[in-house]
Design an enzyme around this catalytic site. Structure first.
Site, PDB file in Angstrom:
ATOM      1  CB  SER A   1      -0.844  -0.071   1.133  1.00  0.00           C
ATOM      2  OG  SER A   1      -1.055   1.433   1.665  1.00  0.00           O
TER       3      SER A   1
ATOM      4  CE1 TYR B   1      -4.146  -2.194   5.102  1.00  0.00           C
ATOM      5  CE2 TYR B   1      -3.428   0.191   4.413  1.00  0.00           C
ATOM      6  CZ  TYR B   1      -3.766  -1.155   3.952  1.00  0.00           C
ATOM      7  OH  TYR B   1      -4.030  -1.416   2.606  1.00  0.00           O
TER       8      TYR B   1
HETATM    9  N1  LIG Z   1      -8.616  -0.120  -2.275  1.00  0.00           N
HETATM   10  C1  LIG Z   1      -7.385   0.421  -1.927  1.00  0.00           C
HETATM   11  O1  LIG Z   1      -7.439   1.967  -2.187  1.00  0.00           O
HETATM   12  C2  LIG Z   1      -6.242  -0.138  -1.525  1.00  0.00           C
HETATM   13  C3  LIG Z   1      -5.000   0.684  -1.316  1.00  0.00           C
HETATM   14  C4  LIG Z   1      -3.898  -0.039  -1.150  1.00  0.00           C
HETATM   15  C5  LIG Z   1      -3.874  -1.227  -0.783  1.00  0.00           C
HETATM   16  N2  LIG Z   1      -4.949  -2.142  -0.875  1.00  0.00           N
HETATM   17  C6  LIG Z   1      -4.754  -3.329  -0.615  1.00  0.00           C
HETATM   18  O2  LIG Z   1      -5.278  -4.279  -1.650  1.00  0.00           O
HETATM   19  C7  LIG Z   1      -5.727  -5.169  -1.116  1.00  0.00           C
HETATM   20  C8  LIG Z   1      -7.421  -5.479  -1.884  1.00  0.00           C
HETATM   21  O3  LIG Z   1      -8.284  -4.268  -1.214  1.00  0.00           O
HETATM   22  P1  LIG Z   1      -9.664  -4.130  -1.453  1.00  0.00           P
HETATM   23  O4  LIG Z   1      -9.770  -2.655  -1.704  1.00  0.00           O
HETATM   24  O5  LIG Z   1      -9.937  -4.888  -2.586  1.00  0.00           O
HETATM   25  O6  LIG Z   1     -10.126  -4.473  -0.063  1.00  0.00           O
HETATM   26  P2  LIG Z   1     -11.496  -5.371   0.194  1.00  0.00           P
HETATM   27  O7  LIG Z   1     -11.660  -5.409   1.624  1.00  0.00           O
HETATM   28  O8  LIG Z   1     -12.572  -4.939  -0.646  1.00  0.00           O
HETATM   29  O9  LIG Z   1     -10.902  -6.745  -0.165  1.00  0.00           O
HETATM   30  C9  LIG Z   1     -10.218  -7.653   0.905  1.00  0.00           C
HETATM   31  C10 LIG Z   1     -11.148  -9.034   0.736  1.00  0.00           C
HETATM   32  O10 LIG Z   1     -10.284  -9.855   1.631  1.00  0.00           O
HETATM   33  C11 LIG Z   1     -11.128 -10.846   2.401  1.00  0.00           C
HETATM   34  N3  LIG Z   1     -10.391 -10.991   3.527  1.00  0.00           N
HETATM   35  C12 LIG Z   1      -9.940  -9.970   4.543  1.00  0.00           C
HETATM   36  N4  LIG Z   1      -9.350 -10.820   5.488  1.00  0.00           N
HETATM   37  C13 LIG Z   1      -9.183 -12.002   5.065  1.00  0.00           C
HETATM   38  C14 LIG Z   1      -8.690 -13.201   5.469  1.00  0.00           C
HETATM   39  N5  LIG Z   1      -8.145 -13.112   6.778  1.00  0.00           N
HETATM   40  N6  LIG Z   1      -8.901 -14.471   5.079  1.00  0.00           N
HETATM   41  C15 LIG Z   1      -9.554 -14.285   3.609  1.00  0.00           C
HETATM   42  N7  LIG Z   1      -9.983 -13.349   3.223  1.00  0.00           N
HETATM   43  C16 LIG Z   1      -9.996 -12.219   3.825  1.00  0.00           C
HETATM   44  C17 LIG Z   1     -12.100  -9.794   2.599  1.00  0.00           C
HETATM   45  O11 LIG Z   1     -13.434 -10.335   3.023  1.00  0.00           O
HETATM   46  C18 LIG Z   1     -12.282  -9.089   1.342  1.00  0.00           C
HETATM   47  O12 LIG Z   1     -13.225  -9.361   0.590  1.00  0.00           O
HETATM   48  C19 LIG Z   1      -5.714  -5.364   0.227  1.00  0.00           C
HETATM   49  O13 LIG Z   1      -4.677  -6.033   0.569  1.00  0.00           O
HETATM   50  C20 LIG Z   1      -5.759  -4.085   0.583  1.00  0.00           C
HETATM   51  O14 LIG Z   1      -4.980  -3.764   2.073  1.00  0.00           O
HETATM   52  C21 LIG Z   1      -6.085  -1.631  -1.106  1.00  0.00           C
END
Ligand SMILES: NC(=O)c1ccc[n+]([C@@H]2O[C@H](COP(=O)([O-])OP(=O)(O)OC[C@H]3O[C@@H](n4cnc5c(N)ncnc54)[C@H](O)[C@@H]3O)[C@@H](O)[C@H]2O)c1
Length: 343
Positions: free
Chosen positions: A136, A161
């Site tokens: 991130s 985080y």
């Molecule tokens: N969306 C953003 O702006 C952003 C920015 C930087 C990093 N990220 C990273 O990208 C990745 C995806 O983000 P996103 O925006 O799609 O988030 P999101 O929360 O929509 O997707 C993450 C998914 O992982 C699942 N999950 C969480 N913990 C889990 C576990 N222990 N076991 C199995 N499933 C689990 C959740 O149910 C969810 O559906 C994450 O790692 C997030 O930290 C996202």
């Protein structure tokens, strides 16, 4: 630049497949005939109906398999690797959200540290061609030098985080080094779009507008010195991931681990982003839209600006995000109004 394309004969294991980014990536790979094995614990951090709705879109694809499971469950993770023998793994499952990590720290350790460790262990026991994982922009913490470059020091994260994401980068480096696992970490910058995350500001602002409520903006009401964010449209993130997954790091001086930013490379003032959202809503609804705004001090854990350098990714895979916020937010608004039948 000689780049490899996606191989439809390979099996891609995507954790967090019911999540925002995981859903779009799974869909793109399935559309190209790849086999996708999705894992997600379907937690209720935000409206779980949205996760089911995303899964419903993936289920018709013959080559999609879904396992409801938690990556902090080591037996489950190892069992999936043993049974499905993925060629490529994309770890997107994580507890996301900077502010929530101040109130609910335990789940960040459970999912982001223990869960990621289990994925690494599985990659060691059942070797894969490439492990790609989500990091991130928050790892850059309060860094002042912009744009943020992958070579900048990221030793001072300002939220738990961010610490977990930085830890993932260290853990992946070590596993890659010790067990020769080609691994790439992607530092995503504020991702937005249709079917996005309801906990993120652009989504909650839209919810509040339709609920007739005011929105809180944590920028001290200081427009001269506003917060800046590199808002990145979901399709650009997915294209970046897609190009990266087929091109694992080659043993470059013995190092099989790489890190890339994926961000819009064009930071916007928070107020400009909000005004654009108002305009997009106005266009869709055919009336003037003005949010009722309350300005509050910046929240602990939040950073002042994010701005991605895209040089490294562009040199490696010939791509950088291109969607302007006017276009991306309009697509979000159009989806939102139809999906929630908002008036
Ligand atoms: N969306 C953003 O702006 C952003 C920015 C930087 C990093 N990220 C990273 O990208 C990745 C995806 O983000 P996103 O925006 O799609 O988030 P999101 O929360 O929509 O997707 C993450 C998914 O992982 C699942 N999950 C969480 N913990 C889990 C576990 N222990 N076991 C199995 N499933 C689990 C959740 O149910 C969810 O559906 C994450 O790692 C997030 O930290 C996202």
């Amino acid at each position: 630049m000689s780049l490899k394309a996606l191989d439809p004969n390979k099996t891609y294991l995507i954790t967090g497949a019911a999540g925002f980014i995981g859903y779009y990536l799974s869909k793109k790979l399935l559309e190209q005939g790849c086999a996708v094995m999705g894992i997600d614990n379907l937690n209720d951090f935000y409206d779980v109906n949205l996760k089911y709705a995303r899964l419903r879109e993936l289920e018709p694809y013959e080559k999609f398999t879904f396992i409801k499971g938690d990556i902090s469950d080591k037996e489950m993770v190892l069992g999936c690797f043993e049974e499905y023998k993925p060629n490529v793994v994309v770890n997107l499952a994580a507890q996301a959200g900077v502010r929530n990590s101040l109130d609910n720290p335990d789940v960040y350790i459970q999912s982001n540290i223990i869960g990621f460790f289990n994925v690494l262990e599985a990659c060691r026991r059942f070797p894969v061609e490439h492990l790609v994982y989500a990091s991130s922009s928050s790892v850059y913490g309060a860094n002042k030098k912009v744009p943020f470059e992958e070579t900048d020091s990221v030793d001072t994260p300002v939220s738990l985080y961010a610490s977990t994401k930085k830890s993932n980068e260290l853990m992946a480096y070590t596993y890659s080094h010790l067990y020769k696992i080609p691994a790439t970490g992607l530092r995503f910058f504020t991702v937005y779009g249709p079917m996005g995350r309801p906990d993120m500001a652009y989504f909650t602002f839209t919810d509040k507008y339709f609920a007739g409520k005011s929105i809180k903006i944590f920028n001290n009401g200081d427009f001269e010195n506003d917060l800046y964010r590199d808002f990145t449209y979901i399709d650009d993130i997915v294209e970046g991931i897609e190009r990266v997954i087929s091109n694992p790091p080659a043993a470059d001086h013995g190092i099989l681990h790489k890190l890339f930013n994926i961000g819009n490379n064009k930071p916007e003032k928070l107020m400009v982003f909000i005004e654009t959202l108002e305009k997009c809503l106005g266009k869709e609804l055919g009336r003037e839209v003005l949010f009722e705004k309350i300005f509050e001090p910046i929240k602990a854990g939040d950073v002042h600006a994010t701005y991605a350098s895209m040089e490294l990714l562009q040199n490696a895979v010939g791509f950088k995000p291109k969607t302007p916020i006017e276009e991306g937010l309009q697509k979000f608004v159009d989806w939102y109004v139809h999906y929630y039948k908002a008036k």
